[in-house]
Design a protein around this motif. Structure first.
Motif, mmCIF file in Angstrom:
data_model
loop_
_atom_site.group_PDB
_atom_site.id
_atom_site.type_symbol
_atom_site.label_atom_id
_atom_site.label_comp_id
_atom_site.label_asym_id
_atom_site.label_seq_id
_atom_site.Cartn_x
_atom_site.Cartn_y
_atom_site.Cartn_z
ATOM 1 N N UNK A 1 -9.130 11.098 13.611
ATOM 2 C CA UNK A 1 -8.438 9.852 13.929
ATOM 3 C C UNK A 1 -9.071 8.656 13.231
ATOM 4 N N UNK A 2 -10.394 8.641 13.142
ATOM 5 C CA UNK A 2 -11.056 7.552 12.433
ATOM 6 C C UNK A 2 -10.644 7.544 10.966
ATOM 7 N N UNK A 3 -10.624 8.722 10.356
ATOM 8 C CA UNK A 3 -10.203 8.809 8.956
ATOM 9 C C UNK A 3 -8.740 8.435 8.801
ATOM 10 N N UNK A 4 -7.927 8.840 9.752
ATOM 11 C CA UNK A 4 -6.506 8.525 9.708
ATOM 12 C C UNK A 4 -6.290 7.025 9.842
ATOM 13 N N UNK A 5 -7.032 6.382 10.742
ATOM 14 C CA UNK A 5 -6.924 4.929 10.903
ATOM 15 C C UNK A 5 -7.270 4.200 9.618
ATOM 16 N N UNK A 6 -8.343 4.624 8.953
ATOM 17 C CA UNK A 6 -8.722 3.948 7.712
ATOM 18 C C UNK A 6 -7.679 4.196 6.627
ATOM 19 N N UNK A 7 -7.090 5.392 6.602
ATOM 20 C CA UNK A 7 -6.047 5.695 5.621
ATOM 21 C C UNK A 7 -4.807 4.850 5.898
ATOM 22 N N UNK A 8 -4.449 4.681 7.158
ATOM 23 C CA UNK A 8 -3.290 3.858 7.528
ATOM 24 C C UNK A 8 -3.520 2.415 7.092
ATOM 25 N N UNK A 9 -4.720 1.892 7.343
ATOM 26 C CA UNK A 9 -5.037 0.520 6.925
ATOM 27 C C UNK A 9 -4.915 0.388 5.409
ATOM 28 N N UNK A 10 -5.423 1.391 4.700
ATOM 29 C CA UNK A 10 -5.351 1.379 3.237
ATOM 30 C C UNK A 10 -3.898 1.383 2.765
ATOM 31 N N UNK A 11 -3.073 2.228 3.385
ATOM 32 C CA UNK A 11 -1.666 2.311 2.990
ATOM 33 C C UNK A 11 -0.909 1.036 3.335
ATOM 34 N N UNK A 12 -1.234 0.429 4.477
ATOM 35 C CA UNK A 12 -0.582 -0.831 4.855
ATOM 36 C C UNK A 12 -0.876 -1.916 3.832
ATOM 37 N N UNK A 13 -2.064 -1.885 3.246
ATOM 38 C CA UNK A 13 -2.409 -2.875 2.228
ATOM 39 C C UNK A 13 -1.622 -2.650 0.943
ATOM 40 N N UNK A 14 -1.113 -1.448 0.764
ATOM 41 C CA UNK A 14 -0.380 -1.120 -0.459
ATOM 42 C C UNK A 14 1.126 -1.348 -0.333
ATOM 43 N N UNK A 15 1.596 -1.705 0.854
ATOM 44 C CA UNK A 15 3.031 -1.914 1.057
ATOM 45 C C UNK A 15 3.483 -3.110 0.227
ATOM 46 N N UNK A 16 4.559 -2.927 -0.484
ATOM 47 C CA UNK A 16 5.127 -4.015 -1.269
ATOM 48 C C UNK A 16 6.207 -4.708 -0.451
ATOM 49 N N UNK A 17 6.232 -6.013 -0.538
ATOM 50 C CA UNK A 17 7.250 -6.797 0.142
ATOM 51 C C UNK A 17 8.047 -7.569 -0.900
ATOM 52 N N UNK A 18 9.235 -7.982 -0.522
ATOM 53 C CA UNK A 18 10.076 -8.749 -1.431
ATOM 54 C C UNK A 18 9.330 -9.974 -1.946
ATOM 55 N N UNK A 19 8.561 -10.583 -1.080
ATOM 56 C CA UNK A 19 7.859 -11.813 -1.445
ATOM 57 C C UNK A 19 6.762 -11.575 -2.484
ATOM 58 N N UNK A 20 6.403 -10.320 -2.716
ATOM 59 C CA UNK A 20 5.367 -10.009 -3.691
ATOM 60 C C UNK A 20 5.875 -10.056 -5.132
ATOM 61 N N UNK A 21 7.183 -10.200 -5.314
ATOM 62 C CA UNK A 21 7.768 -10.168 -6.646
ATOM 63 C C UNK A 21 8.310 -11.531 -7.037
ATOM 64 N N UNK A 22 8.132 -11.831 -8.292
ATOM 65 C CA UNK A 22 8.717 -13.037 -8.859
ATOM 66 C C UNK A 22 10.147 -12.687 -9.252
#
Length: 92
Positions: A44-65
């Motif tokens: 679970x600790x490893x999974x939590x850190x992986x989830x945090x890492x993946x959340x940081x990689x999420x692209x949002x519309x606002x990230x694009x010009x």
């Protein structure tokens, strides 16, 4: 000791040995469960850190010009189709 007392003593001794064996088995089960809990906690600790890492990689519309070009896509960044599928930071 009388014969009756010896028989009772032997039965008690037998029962005691049986209980000791059962206790040892239960202790083994408990130790096994503790190991499983430790492994699950580690997972679970490893999974939590992986989830945090993946959340940081999420692209949002606002990230694009947004710079539309003649091909109906956003030049050099992402196609209009893909852009429309991206989540907005406001809607998380």
């Amino acid at each position: 000791m009388t014969i009756t007392e010896l028989i009772k003593f032997d039965k008690l001794k037998e029962g005691n040995e049986t209980l000791k064996k059962e206790l040892a088995e239960k202790e083994q089960e408990i130790n096994s469960f503790k190991q499983q809990i430790d492994m699950a906690h580690y997972f679970n600790q490893n999974l939590d850190s992986k989830i945090k890492e993946l959340k940081q990689q999420i692209l949002f519309k606002e990230d694009f010009l947004i710079v539309p070009d003649l091909k109906n896509s956003y030049r050099g960044y992402i196609s209009k189709e893909k852009y429309e599928k991206l989540p907005s930071k406001d809607v998380k």
